[in-house]
Write a protein that holds these residues in place. Sequence first.
Motif, PDB file in Angstrom:
ATOM      1  N   VAL A 154       0.952  -1.216   0.028  1.00  0.00           N
ATOM      2  CA  VAL A 154       0.140   0.050   0.033  1.00  0.00           C
ATOM      3  C   VAL A 154       0.885   1.429  -0.080  1.00  0.00           C
ATOM      4  O   VAL A 154       0.725   2.230  -0.799  1.00  0.00           O
ATOM      5  CB  VAL A 154      -0.962   0.043   1.168  1.00  0.00           C
ATOM      6  N   ARG A 155       1.847   1.230   0.840  1.00  0.00           N
ATOM      7  CA  ARG A 155       2.884   2.331   0.802  1.00  0.00           C
ATOM      8  C   ARG A 155       3.133   2.494  -0.559  1.00  0.00           C
ATOM      9  O   ARG A 155       3.586   3.952  -0.861  1.00  0.00           O
ATOM     10  CB  ARG A 155       4.083   2.176   1.788  1.00  0.00           C
ATOM     11  N   GLU A 156       3.861   1.491  -1.278  1.00  0.00           N
ATOM     12  CA  GLU A 156       4.226   2.042  -2.612  1.00  0.00           C
ATOM     13  C   GLU A 156       3.278   2.516  -3.554  1.00  0.00           C
ATOM     14  O   GLU A 156       3.433   2.966  -4.317  1.00  0.00           O
ATOM     15  CB  GLU A 156       4.942   0.717  -2.989  1.00  0.00           C
ATOM     16  N   LEU A 157       2.094   1.865  -3.520  1.00  0.00           N
ATOM     17  CA  LEU A 157       0.914   2.338  -4.347  1.00  0.00           C
ATOM     18  C   LEU A 157       0.293   3.606  -4.131  1.00  0.00           C
ATOM     19  O   LEU A 157      -0.585   4.236  -4.819  1.00  0.00           O
ATOM     20  CB  LEU A 157      -0.264   1.128  -4.318  1.00  0.00           C
ATOM     21  N   LEU A 158       0.723   4.184  -2.675  1.00  0.00           N
ATOM     22  CA  LEU A 158       0.250   5.566  -2.522  1.00  0.00           C
ATOM     23  C   LEU A 158       0.843   6.501  -3.543  1.00  0.00           C
ATOM     24  O   LEU A 158       0.459   7.617  -3.532  1.00  0.00           O
ATOM     25  CB  LEU A 158       0.531   5.996  -1.273  1.00  0.00           C
ATOM     26  N   ALA A 159       2.105   6.056  -4.121  1.00  0.00           N
ATOM     27  CA  ALA A 159       2.636   7.032  -5.251  1.00  0.00           C
ATOM     28  C   ALA A 159       1.682   7.043  -6.696  1.00  0.00           C
ATOM     29  O   ALA A 159       2.157   7.574  -7.620  1.00  0.00           O
ATOM     30  CB  ALA A 159       3.918   6.296  -5.480  1.00  0.00           C
ATOM     31  N   GLY A 160       0.835   6.053  -6.713  1.00  0.00           N
ATOM     32  CA  GLY A 160       0.046   5.880  -7.907  1.00  0.00           C
ATOM     33  C   GLY A 160       0.198   4.713  -8.870  1.00  0.00           C
ATOM     34  O   GLY A 160       0.988   3.587  -8.066  1.00  0.00           O
ATOM     35  N   PRO A 161      -0.159   4.269  -9.883  1.00  0.00           N
ATOM     36  CA  PRO A 161      -0.134   3.003 -10.593  1.00  0.00           C
ATOM     37  C   PRO A 161       1.427   2.647 -10.680  1.00  0.00           C
ATOM     38  O   PRO A 161       2.113   3.514 -11.098  1.00  0.00           O
ATOM     39  CB  PRO A 161      -0.781   3.300 -11.921  1.00  0.00           C
ATOM     40  N   ARG A 162       1.622   1.305 -10.382  1.00  0.00           N
ATOM     41  CA  ARG A 162       2.971   0.876 -10.421  1.00  0.00           C
ATOM     42  C   ARG A 162       3.050  -0.528 -11.159  1.00  0.00           C
ATOM     43  O   ARG A 162       2.090  -1.373 -10.990  1.00  0.00           O
ATOM     44  CB  ARG A 162       3.621   0.869  -9.156  1.00  0.00           C
ATOM     45  N   ARG A 168      -4.462  -2.856 -17.891  1.00  0.00           N
ATOM     46  CA  ARG A 168      -3.186  -2.693 -18.738  1.00  0.00           C
ATOM     47  C   ARG A 168      -3.163  -1.359 -19.484  1.00  0.00           C
ATOM     48  O   ARG A 168      -4.113  -0.806 -19.822  1.00  0.00           O
ATOM     49  CB  ARG A 168      -3.617  -3.794 -19.823  1.00  0.00           C
ATOM     50  N   LEU A 169      -1.819  -0.969 -19.530  1.00  0.00           N
ATOM     51  CA  LEU A 169      -1.759   0.328 -20.029  1.00  0.00           C
ATOM     52  C   LEU A 169      -1.999   0.099 -21.635  1.00  0.00           C
ATOM     53  O   LEU A 169      -1.683  -0.921 -22.025  1.00  0.00           O
ATOM     54  CB  LEU A 169      -0.222   0.777 -19.964  1.00  0.00           C
ATOM     55  N   PRO A 170      -2.342   1.387 -22.133  1.00  0.00           N
ATOM     56  CA  PRO A 170      -2.438   1.314 -23.633  1.00  0.00           C
ATOM     57  C   PRO A 170      -1.140   1.455 -24.371  1.00  0.00           C
ATOM     58  O   PRO A 170      -0.181   1.664 -23.540  1.00  0.00           O
ATOM     59  CB  PRO A 170      -3.257   2.590 -23.975  1.00  0.00           C
ATOM     60  N   PRO A 171      -0.992   0.903 -25.708  1.00  0.00           N
ATOM     61  CA  PRO A 171       0.228   0.907 -26.338  1.00  0.00           C
ATOM     62  C   PRO A 171       0.664   2.659 -26.321  1.00  0.00           C
ATOM     63  O   PRO A 171       0.072   3.355 -26.338  1.00  0.00           O
ATOM     64  CB  PRO A 171      -0.071   0.437 -27.632  1.00  0.00           C
ATOM     65  N   GLY A 220       2.781   1.550 -23.964  1.00  0.00           N
ATOM     66  CA  GLY A 220       3.170   0.621 -22.654  1.00  0.00           C
ATOM     67  C   GLY A 220       2.955  -0.569 -22.552  1.00  0.00           C
ATOM     68  O   GLY A 220       3.784  -1.393 -22.454  1.00  0.00           O
ATOM     69  N   ALA A 221       1.696  -0.942 -22.875  1.00  0.00           N
ATOM     70  CA  ALA A 221       1.310  -2.406 -22.907  1.00  0.00           C
ATOM     71  C   ALA A 221       1.532  -3.163 -21.774  1.00  0.00           C
ATOM     72  O   ALA A 221       2.020  -4.445 -21.885  1.00  0.00           O
ATOM     73  CB  ALA A 221       1.573  -2.868 -24.163  1.00  0.00           C
ATOM     74  N   ALA A 222       1.803  -2.641 -20.689  1.00  0.00           N
ATOM     75  CA  ALA A 222       2.192  -3.374 -19.281  1.00  0.00           C
ATOM     76  C   ALA A 222       1.105  -3.309 -18.461  1.00  0.00           C
ATOM     77  O   ALA A 222       0.371  -2.127 -18.352  1.00  0.00           O
ATOM     78  CB  ALA A 222       3.369  -2.834 -18.958  1.00  0.00           C
ATOM     79  N   TYR A 223       0.970  -4.178 -17.546  1.00  0.00           N
ATOM     80  CA  TYR A 223       0.030  -4.270 -16.546  1.00  0.00           C
ATOM     81  C   TYR A 223       0.278  -3.328 -15.223  1.00  0.00           C
ATOM     82  O   TYR A 223       1.756  -3.251 -14.748  1.00  0.00           O
ATOM     83  CB  TYR A 223      -0.354  -5.534 -15.996  1.00  0.00           C
ATOM     84  N   VAL A 224      -0.432  -2.561 -14.723  1.00  0.00           N
ATOM     85  CA  VAL A 224      -0.078  -1.890 -13.581  1.00  0.00           C
ATOM     86  C   VAL A 224      -1.047  -2.008 -12.281  1.00  0.00           C
ATOM     87  O   VAL A 224      -2.444  -2.395 -12.803  1.00  0.00           O
ATOM     88  CB  VAL A 224       0.109  -0.292 -13.773  1.00  0.00           C
ATOM     89  N   TYR A 225      -0.710  -1.774 -11.197  1.00  0.00           N
ATOM     90  CA  TYR A 225      -1.667  -2.080 -10.011  1.00  0.00           C
ATOM     91  C   TYR A 225      -1.936  -0.542  -9.510  1.00  0.00           C
ATOM     92  O   TYR A 225      -0.902   0.095  -9.315  1.00  0.00           O
ATOM     93  CB  TYR A 225      -0.918  -3.135  -9.164  1.00  0.00           C
ATOM     94  N   GLU A 226      -2.914  -0.510  -8.820  1.00  0.00           N
ATOM     95  CA  GLU A 226      -3.422   0.822  -8.335  1.00  0.00           C
ATOM     96  C   GLU A 226      -4.237   0.486  -7.130  1.00  0.00           C
ATOM     97  O   GLU A 226      -5.094  -0.387  -7.260  1.00  0.00           O
ATOM     98  CB  GLU A 226      -3.669   1.763  -9.328  1.00  0.00           C
ATOM     99  N   LEU A 227      -4.529   1.463  -6.283  1.00  0.00           N
ATOM    100  CA  LEU A 227      -5.196   1.301  -5.084  1.00  0.00           C
ATOM    101  C   LEU A 227      -6.551   1.652  -5.521  1.00  0.00           C
ATOM    102  O   LEU A 227      -6.748   2.924  -6.327  1.00  0.00           O
ATOM    103  CB  LEU A 227      -4.994   2.304  -3.863  1.00  0.00           C
ATOM    104  N   THR A 228      -7.454   1.175  -4.873  1.00  0.00           N
ATOM    105  CA  THR A 228      -9.101   1.676  -4.984  1.00  0.00           C
ATOM    106  C   THR A 228      -9.112   2.816  -4.077  1.00  0.00           C
ATOM    107  O   THR A 228      -8.404   3.015  -3.147  1.00  0.00           O
ATOM    108  CB  THR A 228      -9.882   0.305  -4.812  1.00  0.00           C
ATOM    109  N   ALA A 229     -10.404   3.185  -4.136  1.00  0.00           N
ATOM    110  CA  ALA A 229     -10.697   4.200  -2.970  1.00  0.00           C
ATOM    111  C   ALA A 229     -10.604   3.609  -1.898  1.00  0.00           C
ATOM    112  O   ALA A 229     -10.294   4.188  -0.656  1.00  0.00           O
ATOM    113  CB  ALA A 229     -12.099   4.827  -3.264  1.00  0.00           C
ATOM    114  N   ARG A 230     -10.897   2.434  -1.439  1.00  0.00           N
ATOM    115  CA  ARG A 230     -10.965   1.497  -0.289  1.00  0.00           C
ATOM    116  C   ARG A 230      -9.434   1.426   0.136  1.00  0.00           C
ATOM    117  O   ARG A 230      -9.176   1.591   1.478  1.00  0.00           O
ATOM    118  CB  ARG A 230     -11.514   0.238  -0.432  1.00  0.00           C
ATOM    119  N   GLY A 231      -8.682   1.258  -0.642  1.00  0.00           N
ATOM    120  CA  GLY A 231      -7.338   0.984  -0.457  1.00  0.00           C
ATOM    121  C   GLY A 231      -6.556   2.457  -0.044  1.00  0.00           C
ATOM    122  O   GLY A 231      -5.730   2.468   0.903  1.00  0.00           O
TER     123      GLY A 231
END
Length: 214
Positions: free
Chosen positions: A29-37, A71-74, A76-87
Amino acid sequence: MSPRRSYDQYCSAARALDTVGDRWTLLIVRELLAGPRRYTDLHADLPGVSTDVLASRLKDMERDGLTTRRRLPPPGAAYVYELTARGQELLPVLQALGKWGEAELGERRPTDAVRAHWFALPLLRGLEGEGLVEVRLDEGEFHLFVGADGGPVYGHGPAPGEPDARLVLDVDTCMAVAQGELSVLEAVRAGRVDVSGDGALAKALREAEDSVTA
């Protein structure tokens, strides 16, 4: 996906720990507070976690509604993880835990890893108001969204656009703030933080410094 373990106690603290009490979850969670990673970025900034455990935790967090994966659009075409509002609601939990843990830091051990952006949350605890702050250390740069309401609370690298304030300091000063030995204002007043910028945050910090030198 691992089955959810439970304390089987009708208590909100126990229910919360059912969800976020596993090792590594709150640090993700600490890392994802920076946004999608990306997964590779998370693994690089969580030294000590195995690939299997990280993958398992991310799946559990997605199941529990703390994160989403997209999945990021081209190109990038990589998957990213991000927090929901709950997170994102875990920010004050992490801040309270960090405040409580100041007394546990002590001297940095030879085995302790460090990343510049790990000082983002301690610095945020010491800044008031709203605005974009760029922080420069010898170890790296990051930026803070002070007073942010939803979305990322910090980010890696230089600020996206003109910041309201720029802070230049060394890691020893950051460590003193993280340990609760110095507040941000005390560090500014002691001349351990160079403040620049024309925004309200920079002006407030300079006024605090001037009030001592006057």
